[in-house]
Every structure is written in structure tokens, then in C-alpha cells.
Design an enzyme around this catalytic site. Structure first.
Site, PDB file in Angstrom:
ATOM      1  N   ARG A  69       4.514   3.458  -1.291  1.00 36.17           N
ATOM      2  CA  ARG A  69       4.286   3.465  -2.739  1.00 36.17           C
ATOM      3  C   ARG A  69       4.661   4.824  -3.324  1.00 36.17           C
ATOM      4  O   ARG A  69       4.411   5.863  -2.728  1.00 36.17           O
ATOM      5  CB  ARG A  69       2.818   3.157  -3.051  1.00 36.17           C
ATOM      6  CG  ARG A  69       2.447   1.688  -2.893  1.00 36.17           C
ATOM      7  CD  ARG A  69       0.993   1.431  -3.219  1.00 36.17           C
ATOM      8  NE  ARG A  69       0.129   2.100  -2.267  1.00 36.17           N
ATOM      9  CZ  ARG A  69      -0.493   3.245  -2.462  1.00 36.17           C
ATOM     10  NH1 ARG A  69      -0.393   3.881  -3.624  1.00 36.17           N
ATOM     11  NH2 ARG A  69      -1.236   3.779  -1.523  1.00 36.17           N
ATOM     12  N   TYR A 197      10.044  -1.734  -1.645  1.00 39.11           N
ATOM     13  CA  TYR A 197       8.897  -1.507  -0.748  1.00 39.11           C
ATOM     14  C   TYR A 197       7.659  -2.298  -1.206  1.00 39.11           C
ATOM     15  O   TYR A 197       7.296  -2.268  -2.389  1.00 39.11           O
ATOM     16  CB  TYR A 197       8.537  -0.013  -0.653  1.00 39.11           C
ATOM     17  CG  TYR A 197       7.210   0.134   0.046  1.00 39.11           C
ATOM     18  CD1 TYR A 197       7.109  -0.095   1.415  1.00 39.11           C
ATOM     19  CD2 TYR A 197       6.037   0.361  -0.667  1.00 39.11           C
ATOM     20  CE1 TYR A 197       5.882  -0.078   2.049  1.00 39.11           C
ATOM     21  CE2 TYR A 197       4.801   0.377  -0.037  1.00 39.11           C
ATOM     22  CZ  TYR A 197       4.736   0.160   1.318  1.00 39.11           C
ATOM     23  OH  TYR A 197       3.517   0.150   1.951  1.00 39.11           O
ATOM     24  N   LYS A 206      -1.108  -4.854  -5.259  1.00 37.61           N
ATOM     25  CA  LYS A 206      -1.714  -3.707  -5.922  1.00 37.61           C
ATOM     26  C   LYS A 206      -1.560  -3.796  -7.442  1.00 37.61           C
ATOM     27  O   LYS A 206      -2.462  -3.441  -8.189  1.00 37.61           O
ATOM     28  CB  LYS A 206      -1.118  -2.396  -5.390  1.00 37.61           C
ATOM     29  CG  LYS A 206      -1.450  -2.123  -3.908  1.00 37.61           C
ATOM     30  CD  LYS A 206      -2.887  -2.287  -3.679  1.00 37.61           C
ATOM     31  CE  LYS A 206      -3.528  -1.957  -2.344  1.00 37.61           C
ATOM     32  NZ  LYS A 206      -2.916  -1.558  -1.172  1.00 37.61           N
ATOM     33  N   HIS A 226     -10.435  -2.039  -4.044  1.00 35.85           N
ATOM     34  CA  HIS A 226      -9.588  -1.823  -2.866  1.00 35.85           C
ATOM     35  C   HIS A 226     -10.488  -1.870  -1.630  1.00 35.85           C
ATOM     36  O   HIS A 226     -10.785  -0.844  -1.021  1.00 35.85           O
ATOM     37  CB  HIS A 226      -8.904  -0.456  -3.006  1.00 35.85           C
ATOM     38  CG  HIS A 226      -7.805  -0.205  -2.017  1.00 35.85           C
ATOM     39  ND1 HIS A 226      -7.343   1.064  -1.729  1.00 35.85           N
ATOM     40  CD2 HIS A 226      -7.053  -1.042  -1.263  1.00 35.85           C
ATOM     41  CE1 HIS A 226      -6.367   0.989  -0.843  1.00 35.85           C
ATOM     42  NE2 HIS A 226      -6.169  -0.272  -0.544  1.00 35.85           N
ATOM     43  N   SER A 248      -5.828   4.054   1.361  1.00 40.45           N
ATOM     44  CA  SER A 248      -4.713   3.465   2.105  1.00 40.45           C
ATOM     45  C   SER A 248      -4.588   4.098   3.488  1.00 40.45           C
ATOM     46  O   SER A 248      -4.684   5.317   3.633  1.00 40.45           O
ATOM     47  CB  SER A 248      -3.419   3.667   1.327  1.00 40.45           C
ATOM     48  OG  SER A 248      -3.545   3.071   0.057  1.00 40.45           O
ATOM     49  N   CYS A 250      -6.614   4.058   5.971  1.00 34.59           N
ATOM     50  CA  CYS A 250      -7.838   4.698   6.455  1.00 34.59           C
ATOM     51  C   CYS A 250      -8.769   3.721   7.155  1.00 34.59           C
ATOM     52  O   CYS A 250      -9.957   3.979   7.296  1.00 34.59           O
ATOM     53  CB  CYS A 250      -8.550   5.406   5.314  1.00 34.59           C
ATOM     54  SG  CYS A 250      -7.660   6.868   4.759  1.00 34.59           S
ATOM     55  N   ASP A 275      -7.996  -5.910   2.331  1.00 26.57           N
ATOM     56  CA  ASP A 275      -7.457  -4.902   1.412  1.00 26.57           C
ATOM     57  C   ASP A 275      -8.029  -4.982  -0.001  1.00 26.57           C
ATOM     58  O   ASP A 275      -8.178  -3.953  -0.648  1.00 26.57           O
ATOM     59  CB  ASP A 275      -5.929  -5.045   1.350  1.00 26.57           C
ATOM     60  CG  ASP A 275      -5.229  -3.810   0.787  1.00 26.57           C
ATOM     61  OD1 ASP A 275      -5.527  -2.695   1.278  1.00 26.57           O
ATOM     62  OD2 ASP A 275      -4.423  -3.943  -0.139  1.00 26.57           O
ATOM     63  N   ARG A 367       5.120  -1.742   8.473  1.00 21.01           N
ATOM     64  CA  ARG A 367       4.092  -2.742   8.156  1.00 21.01           C
ATOM     65  C   ARG A 367       4.442  -4.111   8.731  1.00 21.01           C
ATOM     66  O   ARG A 367       5.609  -4.410   8.981  1.00 21.01           O
ATOM     67  CB  ARG A 367       3.962  -2.882   6.630  1.00 21.01           C
ATOM     68  CG  ARG A 367       3.530  -1.585   5.937  1.00 21.01           C
ATOM     69  CD  ARG A 367       2.200  -1.702   5.266  1.00 21.01           C
ATOM     70  NE  ARG A 367       1.665  -0.401   4.888  1.00 21.01           N
ATOM     71  CZ  ARG A 367       0.385  -0.217   4.556  1.00 21.01           C
ATOM     72  NH1 ARG A 367      -0.455  -1.229   4.556  1.00 21.01           N
ATOM     73  NH2 ARG A 367      -0.057   0.984   4.235  1.00 21.01           N
TER      74      ARG A 367
END
Ligand code: GTP
Ligand code: SPV
Ligand code: MN
Length: 582
Positions: A69, A197, A206, A226, A248, A250, A275, A367
Site C-alpha cells: 500500500r 497491488y 481496505k 481492522h 498490518s 503484526c 483482517d 501474499r
């Protein structure tokens, strides 16, 4: 297929703007998937992996400058700048439409526009939200197919009169100097130009389910967060649902798919979401959570059968791998996969690679996109329209120092303060430098679609309306010793912290009061079967008053940037923390 007149008119307008050669209306069928994959194999947008070993799996490589991002190119476009607030990039909507409209103008000449109706949330639920994404990328269509309920089911749900989010995406030149991720919450519109992306282009995730939805939640009285959602069944058979906001990369996916350590028999863990959580107050006065997504877009590096076996099982079929190593066996590899690297392969940039190459073979933000139904531990209720009742909320970050393994806030208002003051070391999930400590309130700094001072106010107001609010905790799996090593084993052993959280919710343990909140008393943390030095445990649970006084100074500085609309309750919480610290 799309009958909604407003939607049809908007699609016509966007076709005139982008001028694609073809328009394809996506229905979500298997036949359509095969057709799109075939075409993407021909153009090289996708690479088909070994279909015996990895049925339905493909590999995609993004452009080299388009791997995460781009927060500095992400904007909230509201008529008044103060409505975007001090933490968001802001652009005037008229300026944004005209500046980026010029980029979209003719941008799909020679290309195909795909029209993707999609649902965030469960079909038929009064709480779902509908979007339409127009895109010129097959990669986006195939990802949206996994991440959302899309195609015919969504067009039917849209009907003739439902509201919907208007999403427009064009890959453009994939030039970072011509890239914009724009949100127009007042128009329920998202424009994304110049990227391929995930977080920039899968507009349901998001952009809609957090930025636009947080704005809608503020207006409609709910929360878009989130957060992972996980169910923990204790040995007595009772299941406790926990939601957790970590920034993100984590540990949300990992906690959502946790496998209990062998030394904690009788526990079972179930995944609801990894998420995003949409949280509403139920008629029973509790807070209920829904996962609006249908798949996972998860971090690969560090993911192995040892750290996250359920993620590994989930990505065995029908998975899109992005930016990993292609092996000579036509399979994939990444750093931390837990198996030896191939002697040679093709790295994420498409170059020859060997284990001796100076650069990692997979991008640190590589990913996988995989359907949630592939995950062997999905909760039986994960698709319930009402969601699951939340007993505890965790806030957490990646902090080498200061924050203990786990502590509980004193009440909802103090818990809001704990969330608002969260800090974490940045990761490869965004393009800025990694490893820099920054404040990331509720892990929403990059995802709040309106003024964050009002977002804090909304949290405080929600707390007053929930008759039986969840307890709020802070966790940190990432504390390090003087040698820089993690003090805590993490992953499955994080269940030990969850067990304490659950026992607090049930009133079974009293904990130890400290100036920052309640930490586990010496004998309350289940350490059976763990080989940890007593010194490590002491460090993990320590509350260093001097360091926390410095933290309070830094929080004061952070709060100062929010100006007049900042809730005084949070300043009062800071003052109370300082008083407790002495
Ligand atoms: P986003 O998808 O970006 O929102 O990330 P996420 O919060 O879901 O993070 P994820 O679970 O994918 O973890 C990110 C990285 O942290 C991976 O490399 C994991 O292996 C690592 N990680 C996750 N949990 C732990 C933990 O408990 N301890 C340690 N040391 N590392 C962890
Ligand atoms: C994150 O960065 O928090 C992610 C990946 O979950 S993305 O969808 O790219 O935002
Ligand atoms: Mn995320």
C-alpha cells in the site's frame, strides 16, 4: 445482469470516461474463471503452477515499484478538509475528480473493462454493503472472486434500488508518479489509478470495508475495524469470541488461525475473520462482530507449517500467490516457509535466483489470496448474518520495548485510550520505511475514512450504548531482550495470553494492578510446557515507570495534533495515567 438504473447510468459514464475496447460483465461462474485464467496465462499476467501439487493455484508478479500500500498516495476527499482530519491526506473532491479524471480519460483504450458487482458481508444480511468495481485487471477480478461474494449473487442483491459503493480502478502506467487511491465518502465512491497491488486495488477490502465503512459506521452507529475475529473453546466446552486490532503484518492472520500448544489440551480455536470486523450492538446489549470478507489476503514470509499450519492448508488449492519464488518444480517458495529453498528459481522480480543471491527471493510483503472455506478451522458461525458476540477486544502492536505481553484496561473509556495510543513498528505492508515506531490508533491510522478525533469520540459513545461491553486488553508478542531476541515464543503460545484474557472475562483471576492497567499475577499465566527463564517472564510482564512517564510525554505530543474536536475524556485518561505513575 445489473438492473439497478443508477448503477447502469454510472457504469455508462465510466465507460465513456475510460473508453475500453470491451466491457465484460462478471457473473462469478466457474466457466468465467477458466476463461479469464486462460487469457491471463496467455498475456503473462498470471502463471499457472503445477496442477497436481497445487490445483487451481496461480502465481502473479507485480511491478517492482508496486508491492505494498502507498499511504502517501492515499487520500480522503471531503468538501471540508477538517472532515478528513489531521491524520489523513486530503484533496478537494473537485480537484481530485478533475486531476485523476484526466488520468482515467481514455485509460482503458485497447483494454477490457470488467464490471464486478460484489457484496461485503453475508448475502441476504441487512448489514451487508454492496459495491461495484470497474477494473481493467484480470488479477483484480480473480482476487475479488476469492475475497468477496461477487457476480450474480451480488447483482441480485443490488436489485433495482439498493445503495452501492462506486469503485473505479485502472492499472494505468503502474507509475508511482501517476498513482492515486482516492476515497469520496460523501459520494460513496472510490477511485484507484496506477497500481496493481492488493490493498490499493481490491476495492472491497481496505477502501470499502474500512475507509468508506468506517465513515458509514460513524453515521449509522456501528464500527468498521481492522480486526481479526477468533473463537476460543475452553476445555469446559464454552466458546469465547475475541476481536483483535493489530497493525498490518503484526499477527492478525496468525492469531485468527492459532493452533493450541500440546501442553494446553482441551482447547479448540476457530477462525471467524483475519483482517476486518464490522461491529454492531445486538438486541442483547452485547457487541457482535461480522467478517465482511470471504477470503484471506495474507502475508507469506514467515508462514510455515510450524508457525501457521492452517494457513498452509488453506493455500493448498485455488490460491493466488503474489511475489514469491517460482521453483523448477513449478511450485512456490518464500523466506520462512520452513522448507529448504530450491537450488535455483525465479525470484519475485522475474529474475534468476539462488539461495546465495543477496536479495530475498520473495518480496517481504508477498501474499496469498485464498478462500476462507479452504481453512480447516473456520468457525461454524463464520457466515452467520448476526455475527458472533465479542467478549474481549485486543489492541496490540510490534513493540521491542515497553508494552508488556498482556494487560487489561480499567474500563471501556480507558480501553479507548489504550487503543488510541497504540504504537507499532512499521512493516513491509506499506511502502514507507519498515521498523519505525509510529502511533497507529486502533491499527486504523491508514484506514480511518474520516476525522480521527471524531472516530475516538465515536468509540467513546459506542461504549456508553453497549450494555455489556467487551473488556479491552493490550497485547505485545514482539518484546525483545537486550540481545534483540523475541522474549516470547508467540504463535500457538499466544493462547496462554488468551487464556488469561478469557479467565478475566469470566471473573476467574484477579490479576495485579499496575499504573497502566491489570497484568497477570505471577501464577496466573499458564506456562506449562514452556521453557522460559523466570527473568524473561519478569521482563515480559514488567511495567517500567520511568519508561511509561516518557511514553506519557510522547502521547501528549501525539494528542496535540488533533485540535479542538479531540475528546477531553482522553486527555483526562492521560492525566490519570500520569497520576498513577506518580
Ligand atoms: P496484514 O495482513 O498485513 O493485516 O497482517 P496480519 O496482522 O494478519 O499479520 P500476520 O499474521 O500475517 O503476521 C505478519 C508477520 O508476523 C508474519 O511474518 C508472521 O510470521 C509474524 N508473526 C505473527 N504472529 C507472530 C508472533 O506471535 N510472534 C512473532 N515473533 N511473529 C509473529
Ligand atoms: C494490510 O496491509 O493491512 C493488509 C494487506 O491486510 S492490504 O490488503 O494490502 O492492505
Ligand atoms: Mn490488514
Amino acid at each position: 445482469m445489473i438492473r439497478n438504473p443508477e448503477a447502469r447510468q454510472w457504469i455508462e459514464e465510466m465507460i465513456s470516461l475510460c473508453k475500453p475496447d470491451n466491457v465484460v460483465w462478471i457473473d462469478g461462474s466457474d466457466e468465467e474463471r477458466r476463461r479469464l485464467e486462460e487469457e491471463a496465462f496467455r498475456t503473462g499476467e498470471l502463471h499457472q503452477l503445477d496442477q497436481q501439487k497445487l490445483p487451481g493455484c496461480v502465481l502473479h508478479r507485480t511491478a517492482h515499484n508496486d508491492v505494498a500500500r502507498t499511504e502517501h498516495l492515499t487520500f480522503i476527499c471531503t468538501r471540508r478538509q477538517e472532515d478528513a482530519g489531521p491524520t489523513n491526506n486530503w484533496m478537494d473532491p473537485q480537484e481530485a475528480y478533475s486531476k485523476v479524471g484526466a488520468m482515467f480519460d481514455g485509460s482503458m483504450k485497447g483494454r477490457t473493462m470488467y464490471v464486478i458487482p460484489f457484496i461485503m458481508g453475508v448475502p441476504g444480511s441487512p448489514f451487508n454493503k454492496i459495491g461495484i468495481e470497474l477494473t481493467d485487471s484480470i488479477y483484480v477480478v480473480l482476487n475479488m472472486r476469492i475475497m468477496t461474494r461477487m457476480g450474480k449473487v451480488a447483482a441480485d442483491e443490488l436489485g433495482t434500488d439498493r445503495e452501492f459503493t462506486k469503485g473505479l480502478h485502472c492499472r494505468g502506467e503502474l507509475d508511482i508518479n501517476r498513482r492515486y487511491i482516492l476515497h469520496f465518502p460523501e459520494d460513496n465512491t472510490i477511485w484507484s489509478y496506477g497500481s496493481g497491488y492488493g490493498g490499493n486495488v481490491l476495492l472491497g477490502k481496505k477502501c470499502l470495508a474500512l475507509r468508506i465503512a468506517s465513515y458509514l459506521g460513524w453515521q449509522e452507529g456501528w464500527l468498521a475495524e481492522h480486526m481479526l475475529i477468533v473463537g476460543v473453546q475452553s476445555p469446559d466446552g464454552e466458546t469465547t469470541y475475541i476481536a483483535g486490532a493489530f497493525p498490518s503484518a503484526c499477527g492478525k492472520t496468525n492469531l485468527a488461525m492459532l493452533v493450541p500448544p500440546e501442553s494446553m489440551p482441551g482447547y479448540k480455536v476457530f477462525t471467524v475473520g483475519d483482517d476486518i470486523a464490522w461491529l454492531r450492538i445486538g438486541s442483547d446489549g452485547r457487541l457482535w462482530a461480522v467478517n465482511p470478507e470471504a477470503g484471506f489476503f495474507g502475508v507469506l514470509p514467515g508462514t510455515s507449517y510450524k508457525t501457521n499450519p492452517n494457513a498452509m492448508e488453506t493455500m493448498k488449492r485455488d490460491t493466488i500467490f503474489t511475489n514469491v519464488v517460482l521453483t523448477p518444480e513449478n511450485t512456490v517458495w518464500w523466506e520462512g516457509m520452513g522448507v529448504d529453498p530450491p537450488a535455483r528459481g525465479i525470484d519475485w522480480k522475474g529474475n534468476e535466483w539462488t539461495p546465495d543471491s543477496p536479495e530475498p527471493g520473495a518480496h517481504p510483503n508477498a501474499r496469498f489470496t485464498a478462500p476462507a472455506r479452504n481453512c480447516p478451522m473456520m468457525d461454524p458461525r463464520w457466515e452467520d448474518a448476526a455475527g458472533v458476540p465479542i467478549s474481549a477486544i485486543l489492541f496490540g502492536g510490534r513493540r521491542a520495548r515497553l508494552a508488556p505481553l498482556v494487560y487489561e484496561s480499567l474500563d471501556w473509556e480507558h480501553g479507548t485510550f489504550v487503543g488510541a495510543t497504540m504504537a507499532s513498528e512499521t512493516t513491509a505492508a506499506a511502502t514507507a520505511a519498515a521498523g519505525v515506531l509510529r502511533r497507529d490508533p486502533m491499527a486504523m491510522l491508514p484506514f480511518c475514512g474520516y476525522n480521527m478525533a471524531r472516530y475516538f469520540r465515536h468509540w467513546l459513545e459506542m461504549g456508553k450504548k453497549i450494555a455489556s461491553p467487551p473488556r479491552i486488553f493490550h497485547v505485545n508478542w514482539f518484546k525483545r531482550n537486550a540481545q534483540g531476541e523475541f522474549l516470547w515464543p508467540g504463535f500457538g503460545d499466544n493462547l496462554r495470553a488468551l487464556e488469561w484474557v478469557i479467565r478475566r472475562c469470566r471473573g476467574e483471576v484477579s490479576g495485579t494492578e499496575t499504573p497502566i492497567g491489570v497484568v497477570p499475577a505471577a501464577d496466573e499465566l499458564n506456562l506449562n510446557g514452556l521453557d522460559l527463564e523466570p527473568e524473561a517472564i519478569r521482563e515480559l510482564l514488567a511495567v517500567d515507570r520511568d519508561a511509561w512517564r516518557e511514553e506519557a510525554d510522547s502521547i501528549e505530543e501525539f494528542f496535540a495534533k488533533f485540535g479542538e474536536e479531540f475528546p477531553q475524556e482522553l486527555n483526562a485518561q492521560l492525566a490519570a495515567l500520569r497520576r498513577r505513575l506518580g
